[in-house]
Design a protein around this motif. Structure first.
Motif, PDB file in Angstrom:
ATOM      1  N   VAL A 125       0.839  -1.198   0.000  1.00  0.00           N
ATOM      2  CA  VAL A 125       0.000   0.000   0.000  1.00  0.00           C
ATOM      3  C   VAL A 125       0.875   1.249   0.000  1.00  0.00           C
ATOM      4  CG1 VAL A 125      -1.641   1.327   1.394  1.00  0.00           C
ATOM      5  CG2 VAL A 125      -2.002  -1.113   1.044  1.00  0.00           C
ATOM      6  N   ASN A 126       1.921   1.263   0.837  1.00  0.00           N
ATOM      7  CA  ASN A 126       2.828   2.415   0.856  1.00  0.00           C
ATOM      8  C   ASN A 126       3.524   2.607  -0.486  1.00  0.00           C
ATOM      9  OD1 ASN A 126       2.323   3.269   3.464  1.00  0.00           O
ATOM     10  ND2 ASN A 126       3.909   1.971   4.351  1.00  0.00           N
ATOM     11  N   THR A 183       2.458   1.706  -3.428  1.00  0.00           N
ATOM     12  CA  THR A 183       1.465   2.181  -4.391  1.00  0.00           C
ATOM     13  C   THR A 183       1.193   3.670  -4.208  1.00  0.00           C
ATOM     14  OG1 THR A 183       0.430   0.001  -4.423  1.00  0.00           O
ATOM     15  CG2 THR A 183      -0.885   1.826  -5.244  1.00  0.00           C
ATOM     16  N   LEU A 184       1.049   4.100  -2.977  1.00  0.00           N
ATOM     17  CA  LEU A 184       0.801   5.521  -2.723  1.00  0.00           C
ATOM     18  C   LEU A 184       1.973   6.380  -3.171  1.00  0.00           C
ATOM     19  CD1 LEU A 184      -0.912   5.379   0.780  1.00  0.00           C
ATOM     20  CD2 LEU A 184      -1.972   5.929  -1.402  1.00  0.00           C
ATOM     21  N   ASN A 221       2.120   6.600  -6.976  1.00  0.00           N
ATOM     22  CA  ASN A 221       1.100   7.493  -7.535  1.00  0.00           C
ATOM     23  C   ASN A 221       1.459   8.958  -7.320  1.00  0.00           C
ATOM     24  OD1 ASN A 221      -0.584   5.546  -8.626  1.00  0.00           O
ATOM     25  ND2 ASN A 221      -1.713   5.267  -6.723  1.00  0.00           N
TER      26      ASN A 221
END
Length: 96
Positions: free
Chosen positions: A77-78, A80-81, A84
């Motif tokens: 998740v980190n 991916t953030l 982005n």
């Protein structure tokens, strides 16, 4: 918060199968006789720490595996953030 809730519920179910022994060894010193809300908040906090890569002390092999899986989910998740945000920043630079 939605993902953390489901991961916390999974961890709570896992420690419930072990007789909630993890709560006895947690930093906050809970007992299995504490109110359910208090126990859930402790597990929710522990899940947030797991996602961020902070230390949580498992008491069984199953808990250790669960903490590893949650840590990997948090890392994904980190990543991916951050990817982005980097993509948006580079797109803003291209437009200028």
């Amino acid at each position: 918060m939605f993902i953390v809730h489901f991961l916390a519920c999974g961890f709570f179910a896992l420690i419930d199968a072990d007789g909630r022994q993890w709560l006895l060894s947690s930093d906050r010193g809970h007992t299995p006789d504490d109110p359910l809300v208090s126990q859930y908040l402790t597990v929710y906090m522990a899940t947030m720490l797991m996602l961020n890569g902070d230390g949580v002390s498992p008491t069984t092999d199953e808990q250790t595996v669960y903490i590893i899986v949650v840590g990997l989910i948090g890392s994904c998740v980190n990543a991916t953030l951050f990817a982005n945000v980097a993509r948006l920043t580079s797109q803003m630079s291209e437009r200028r």
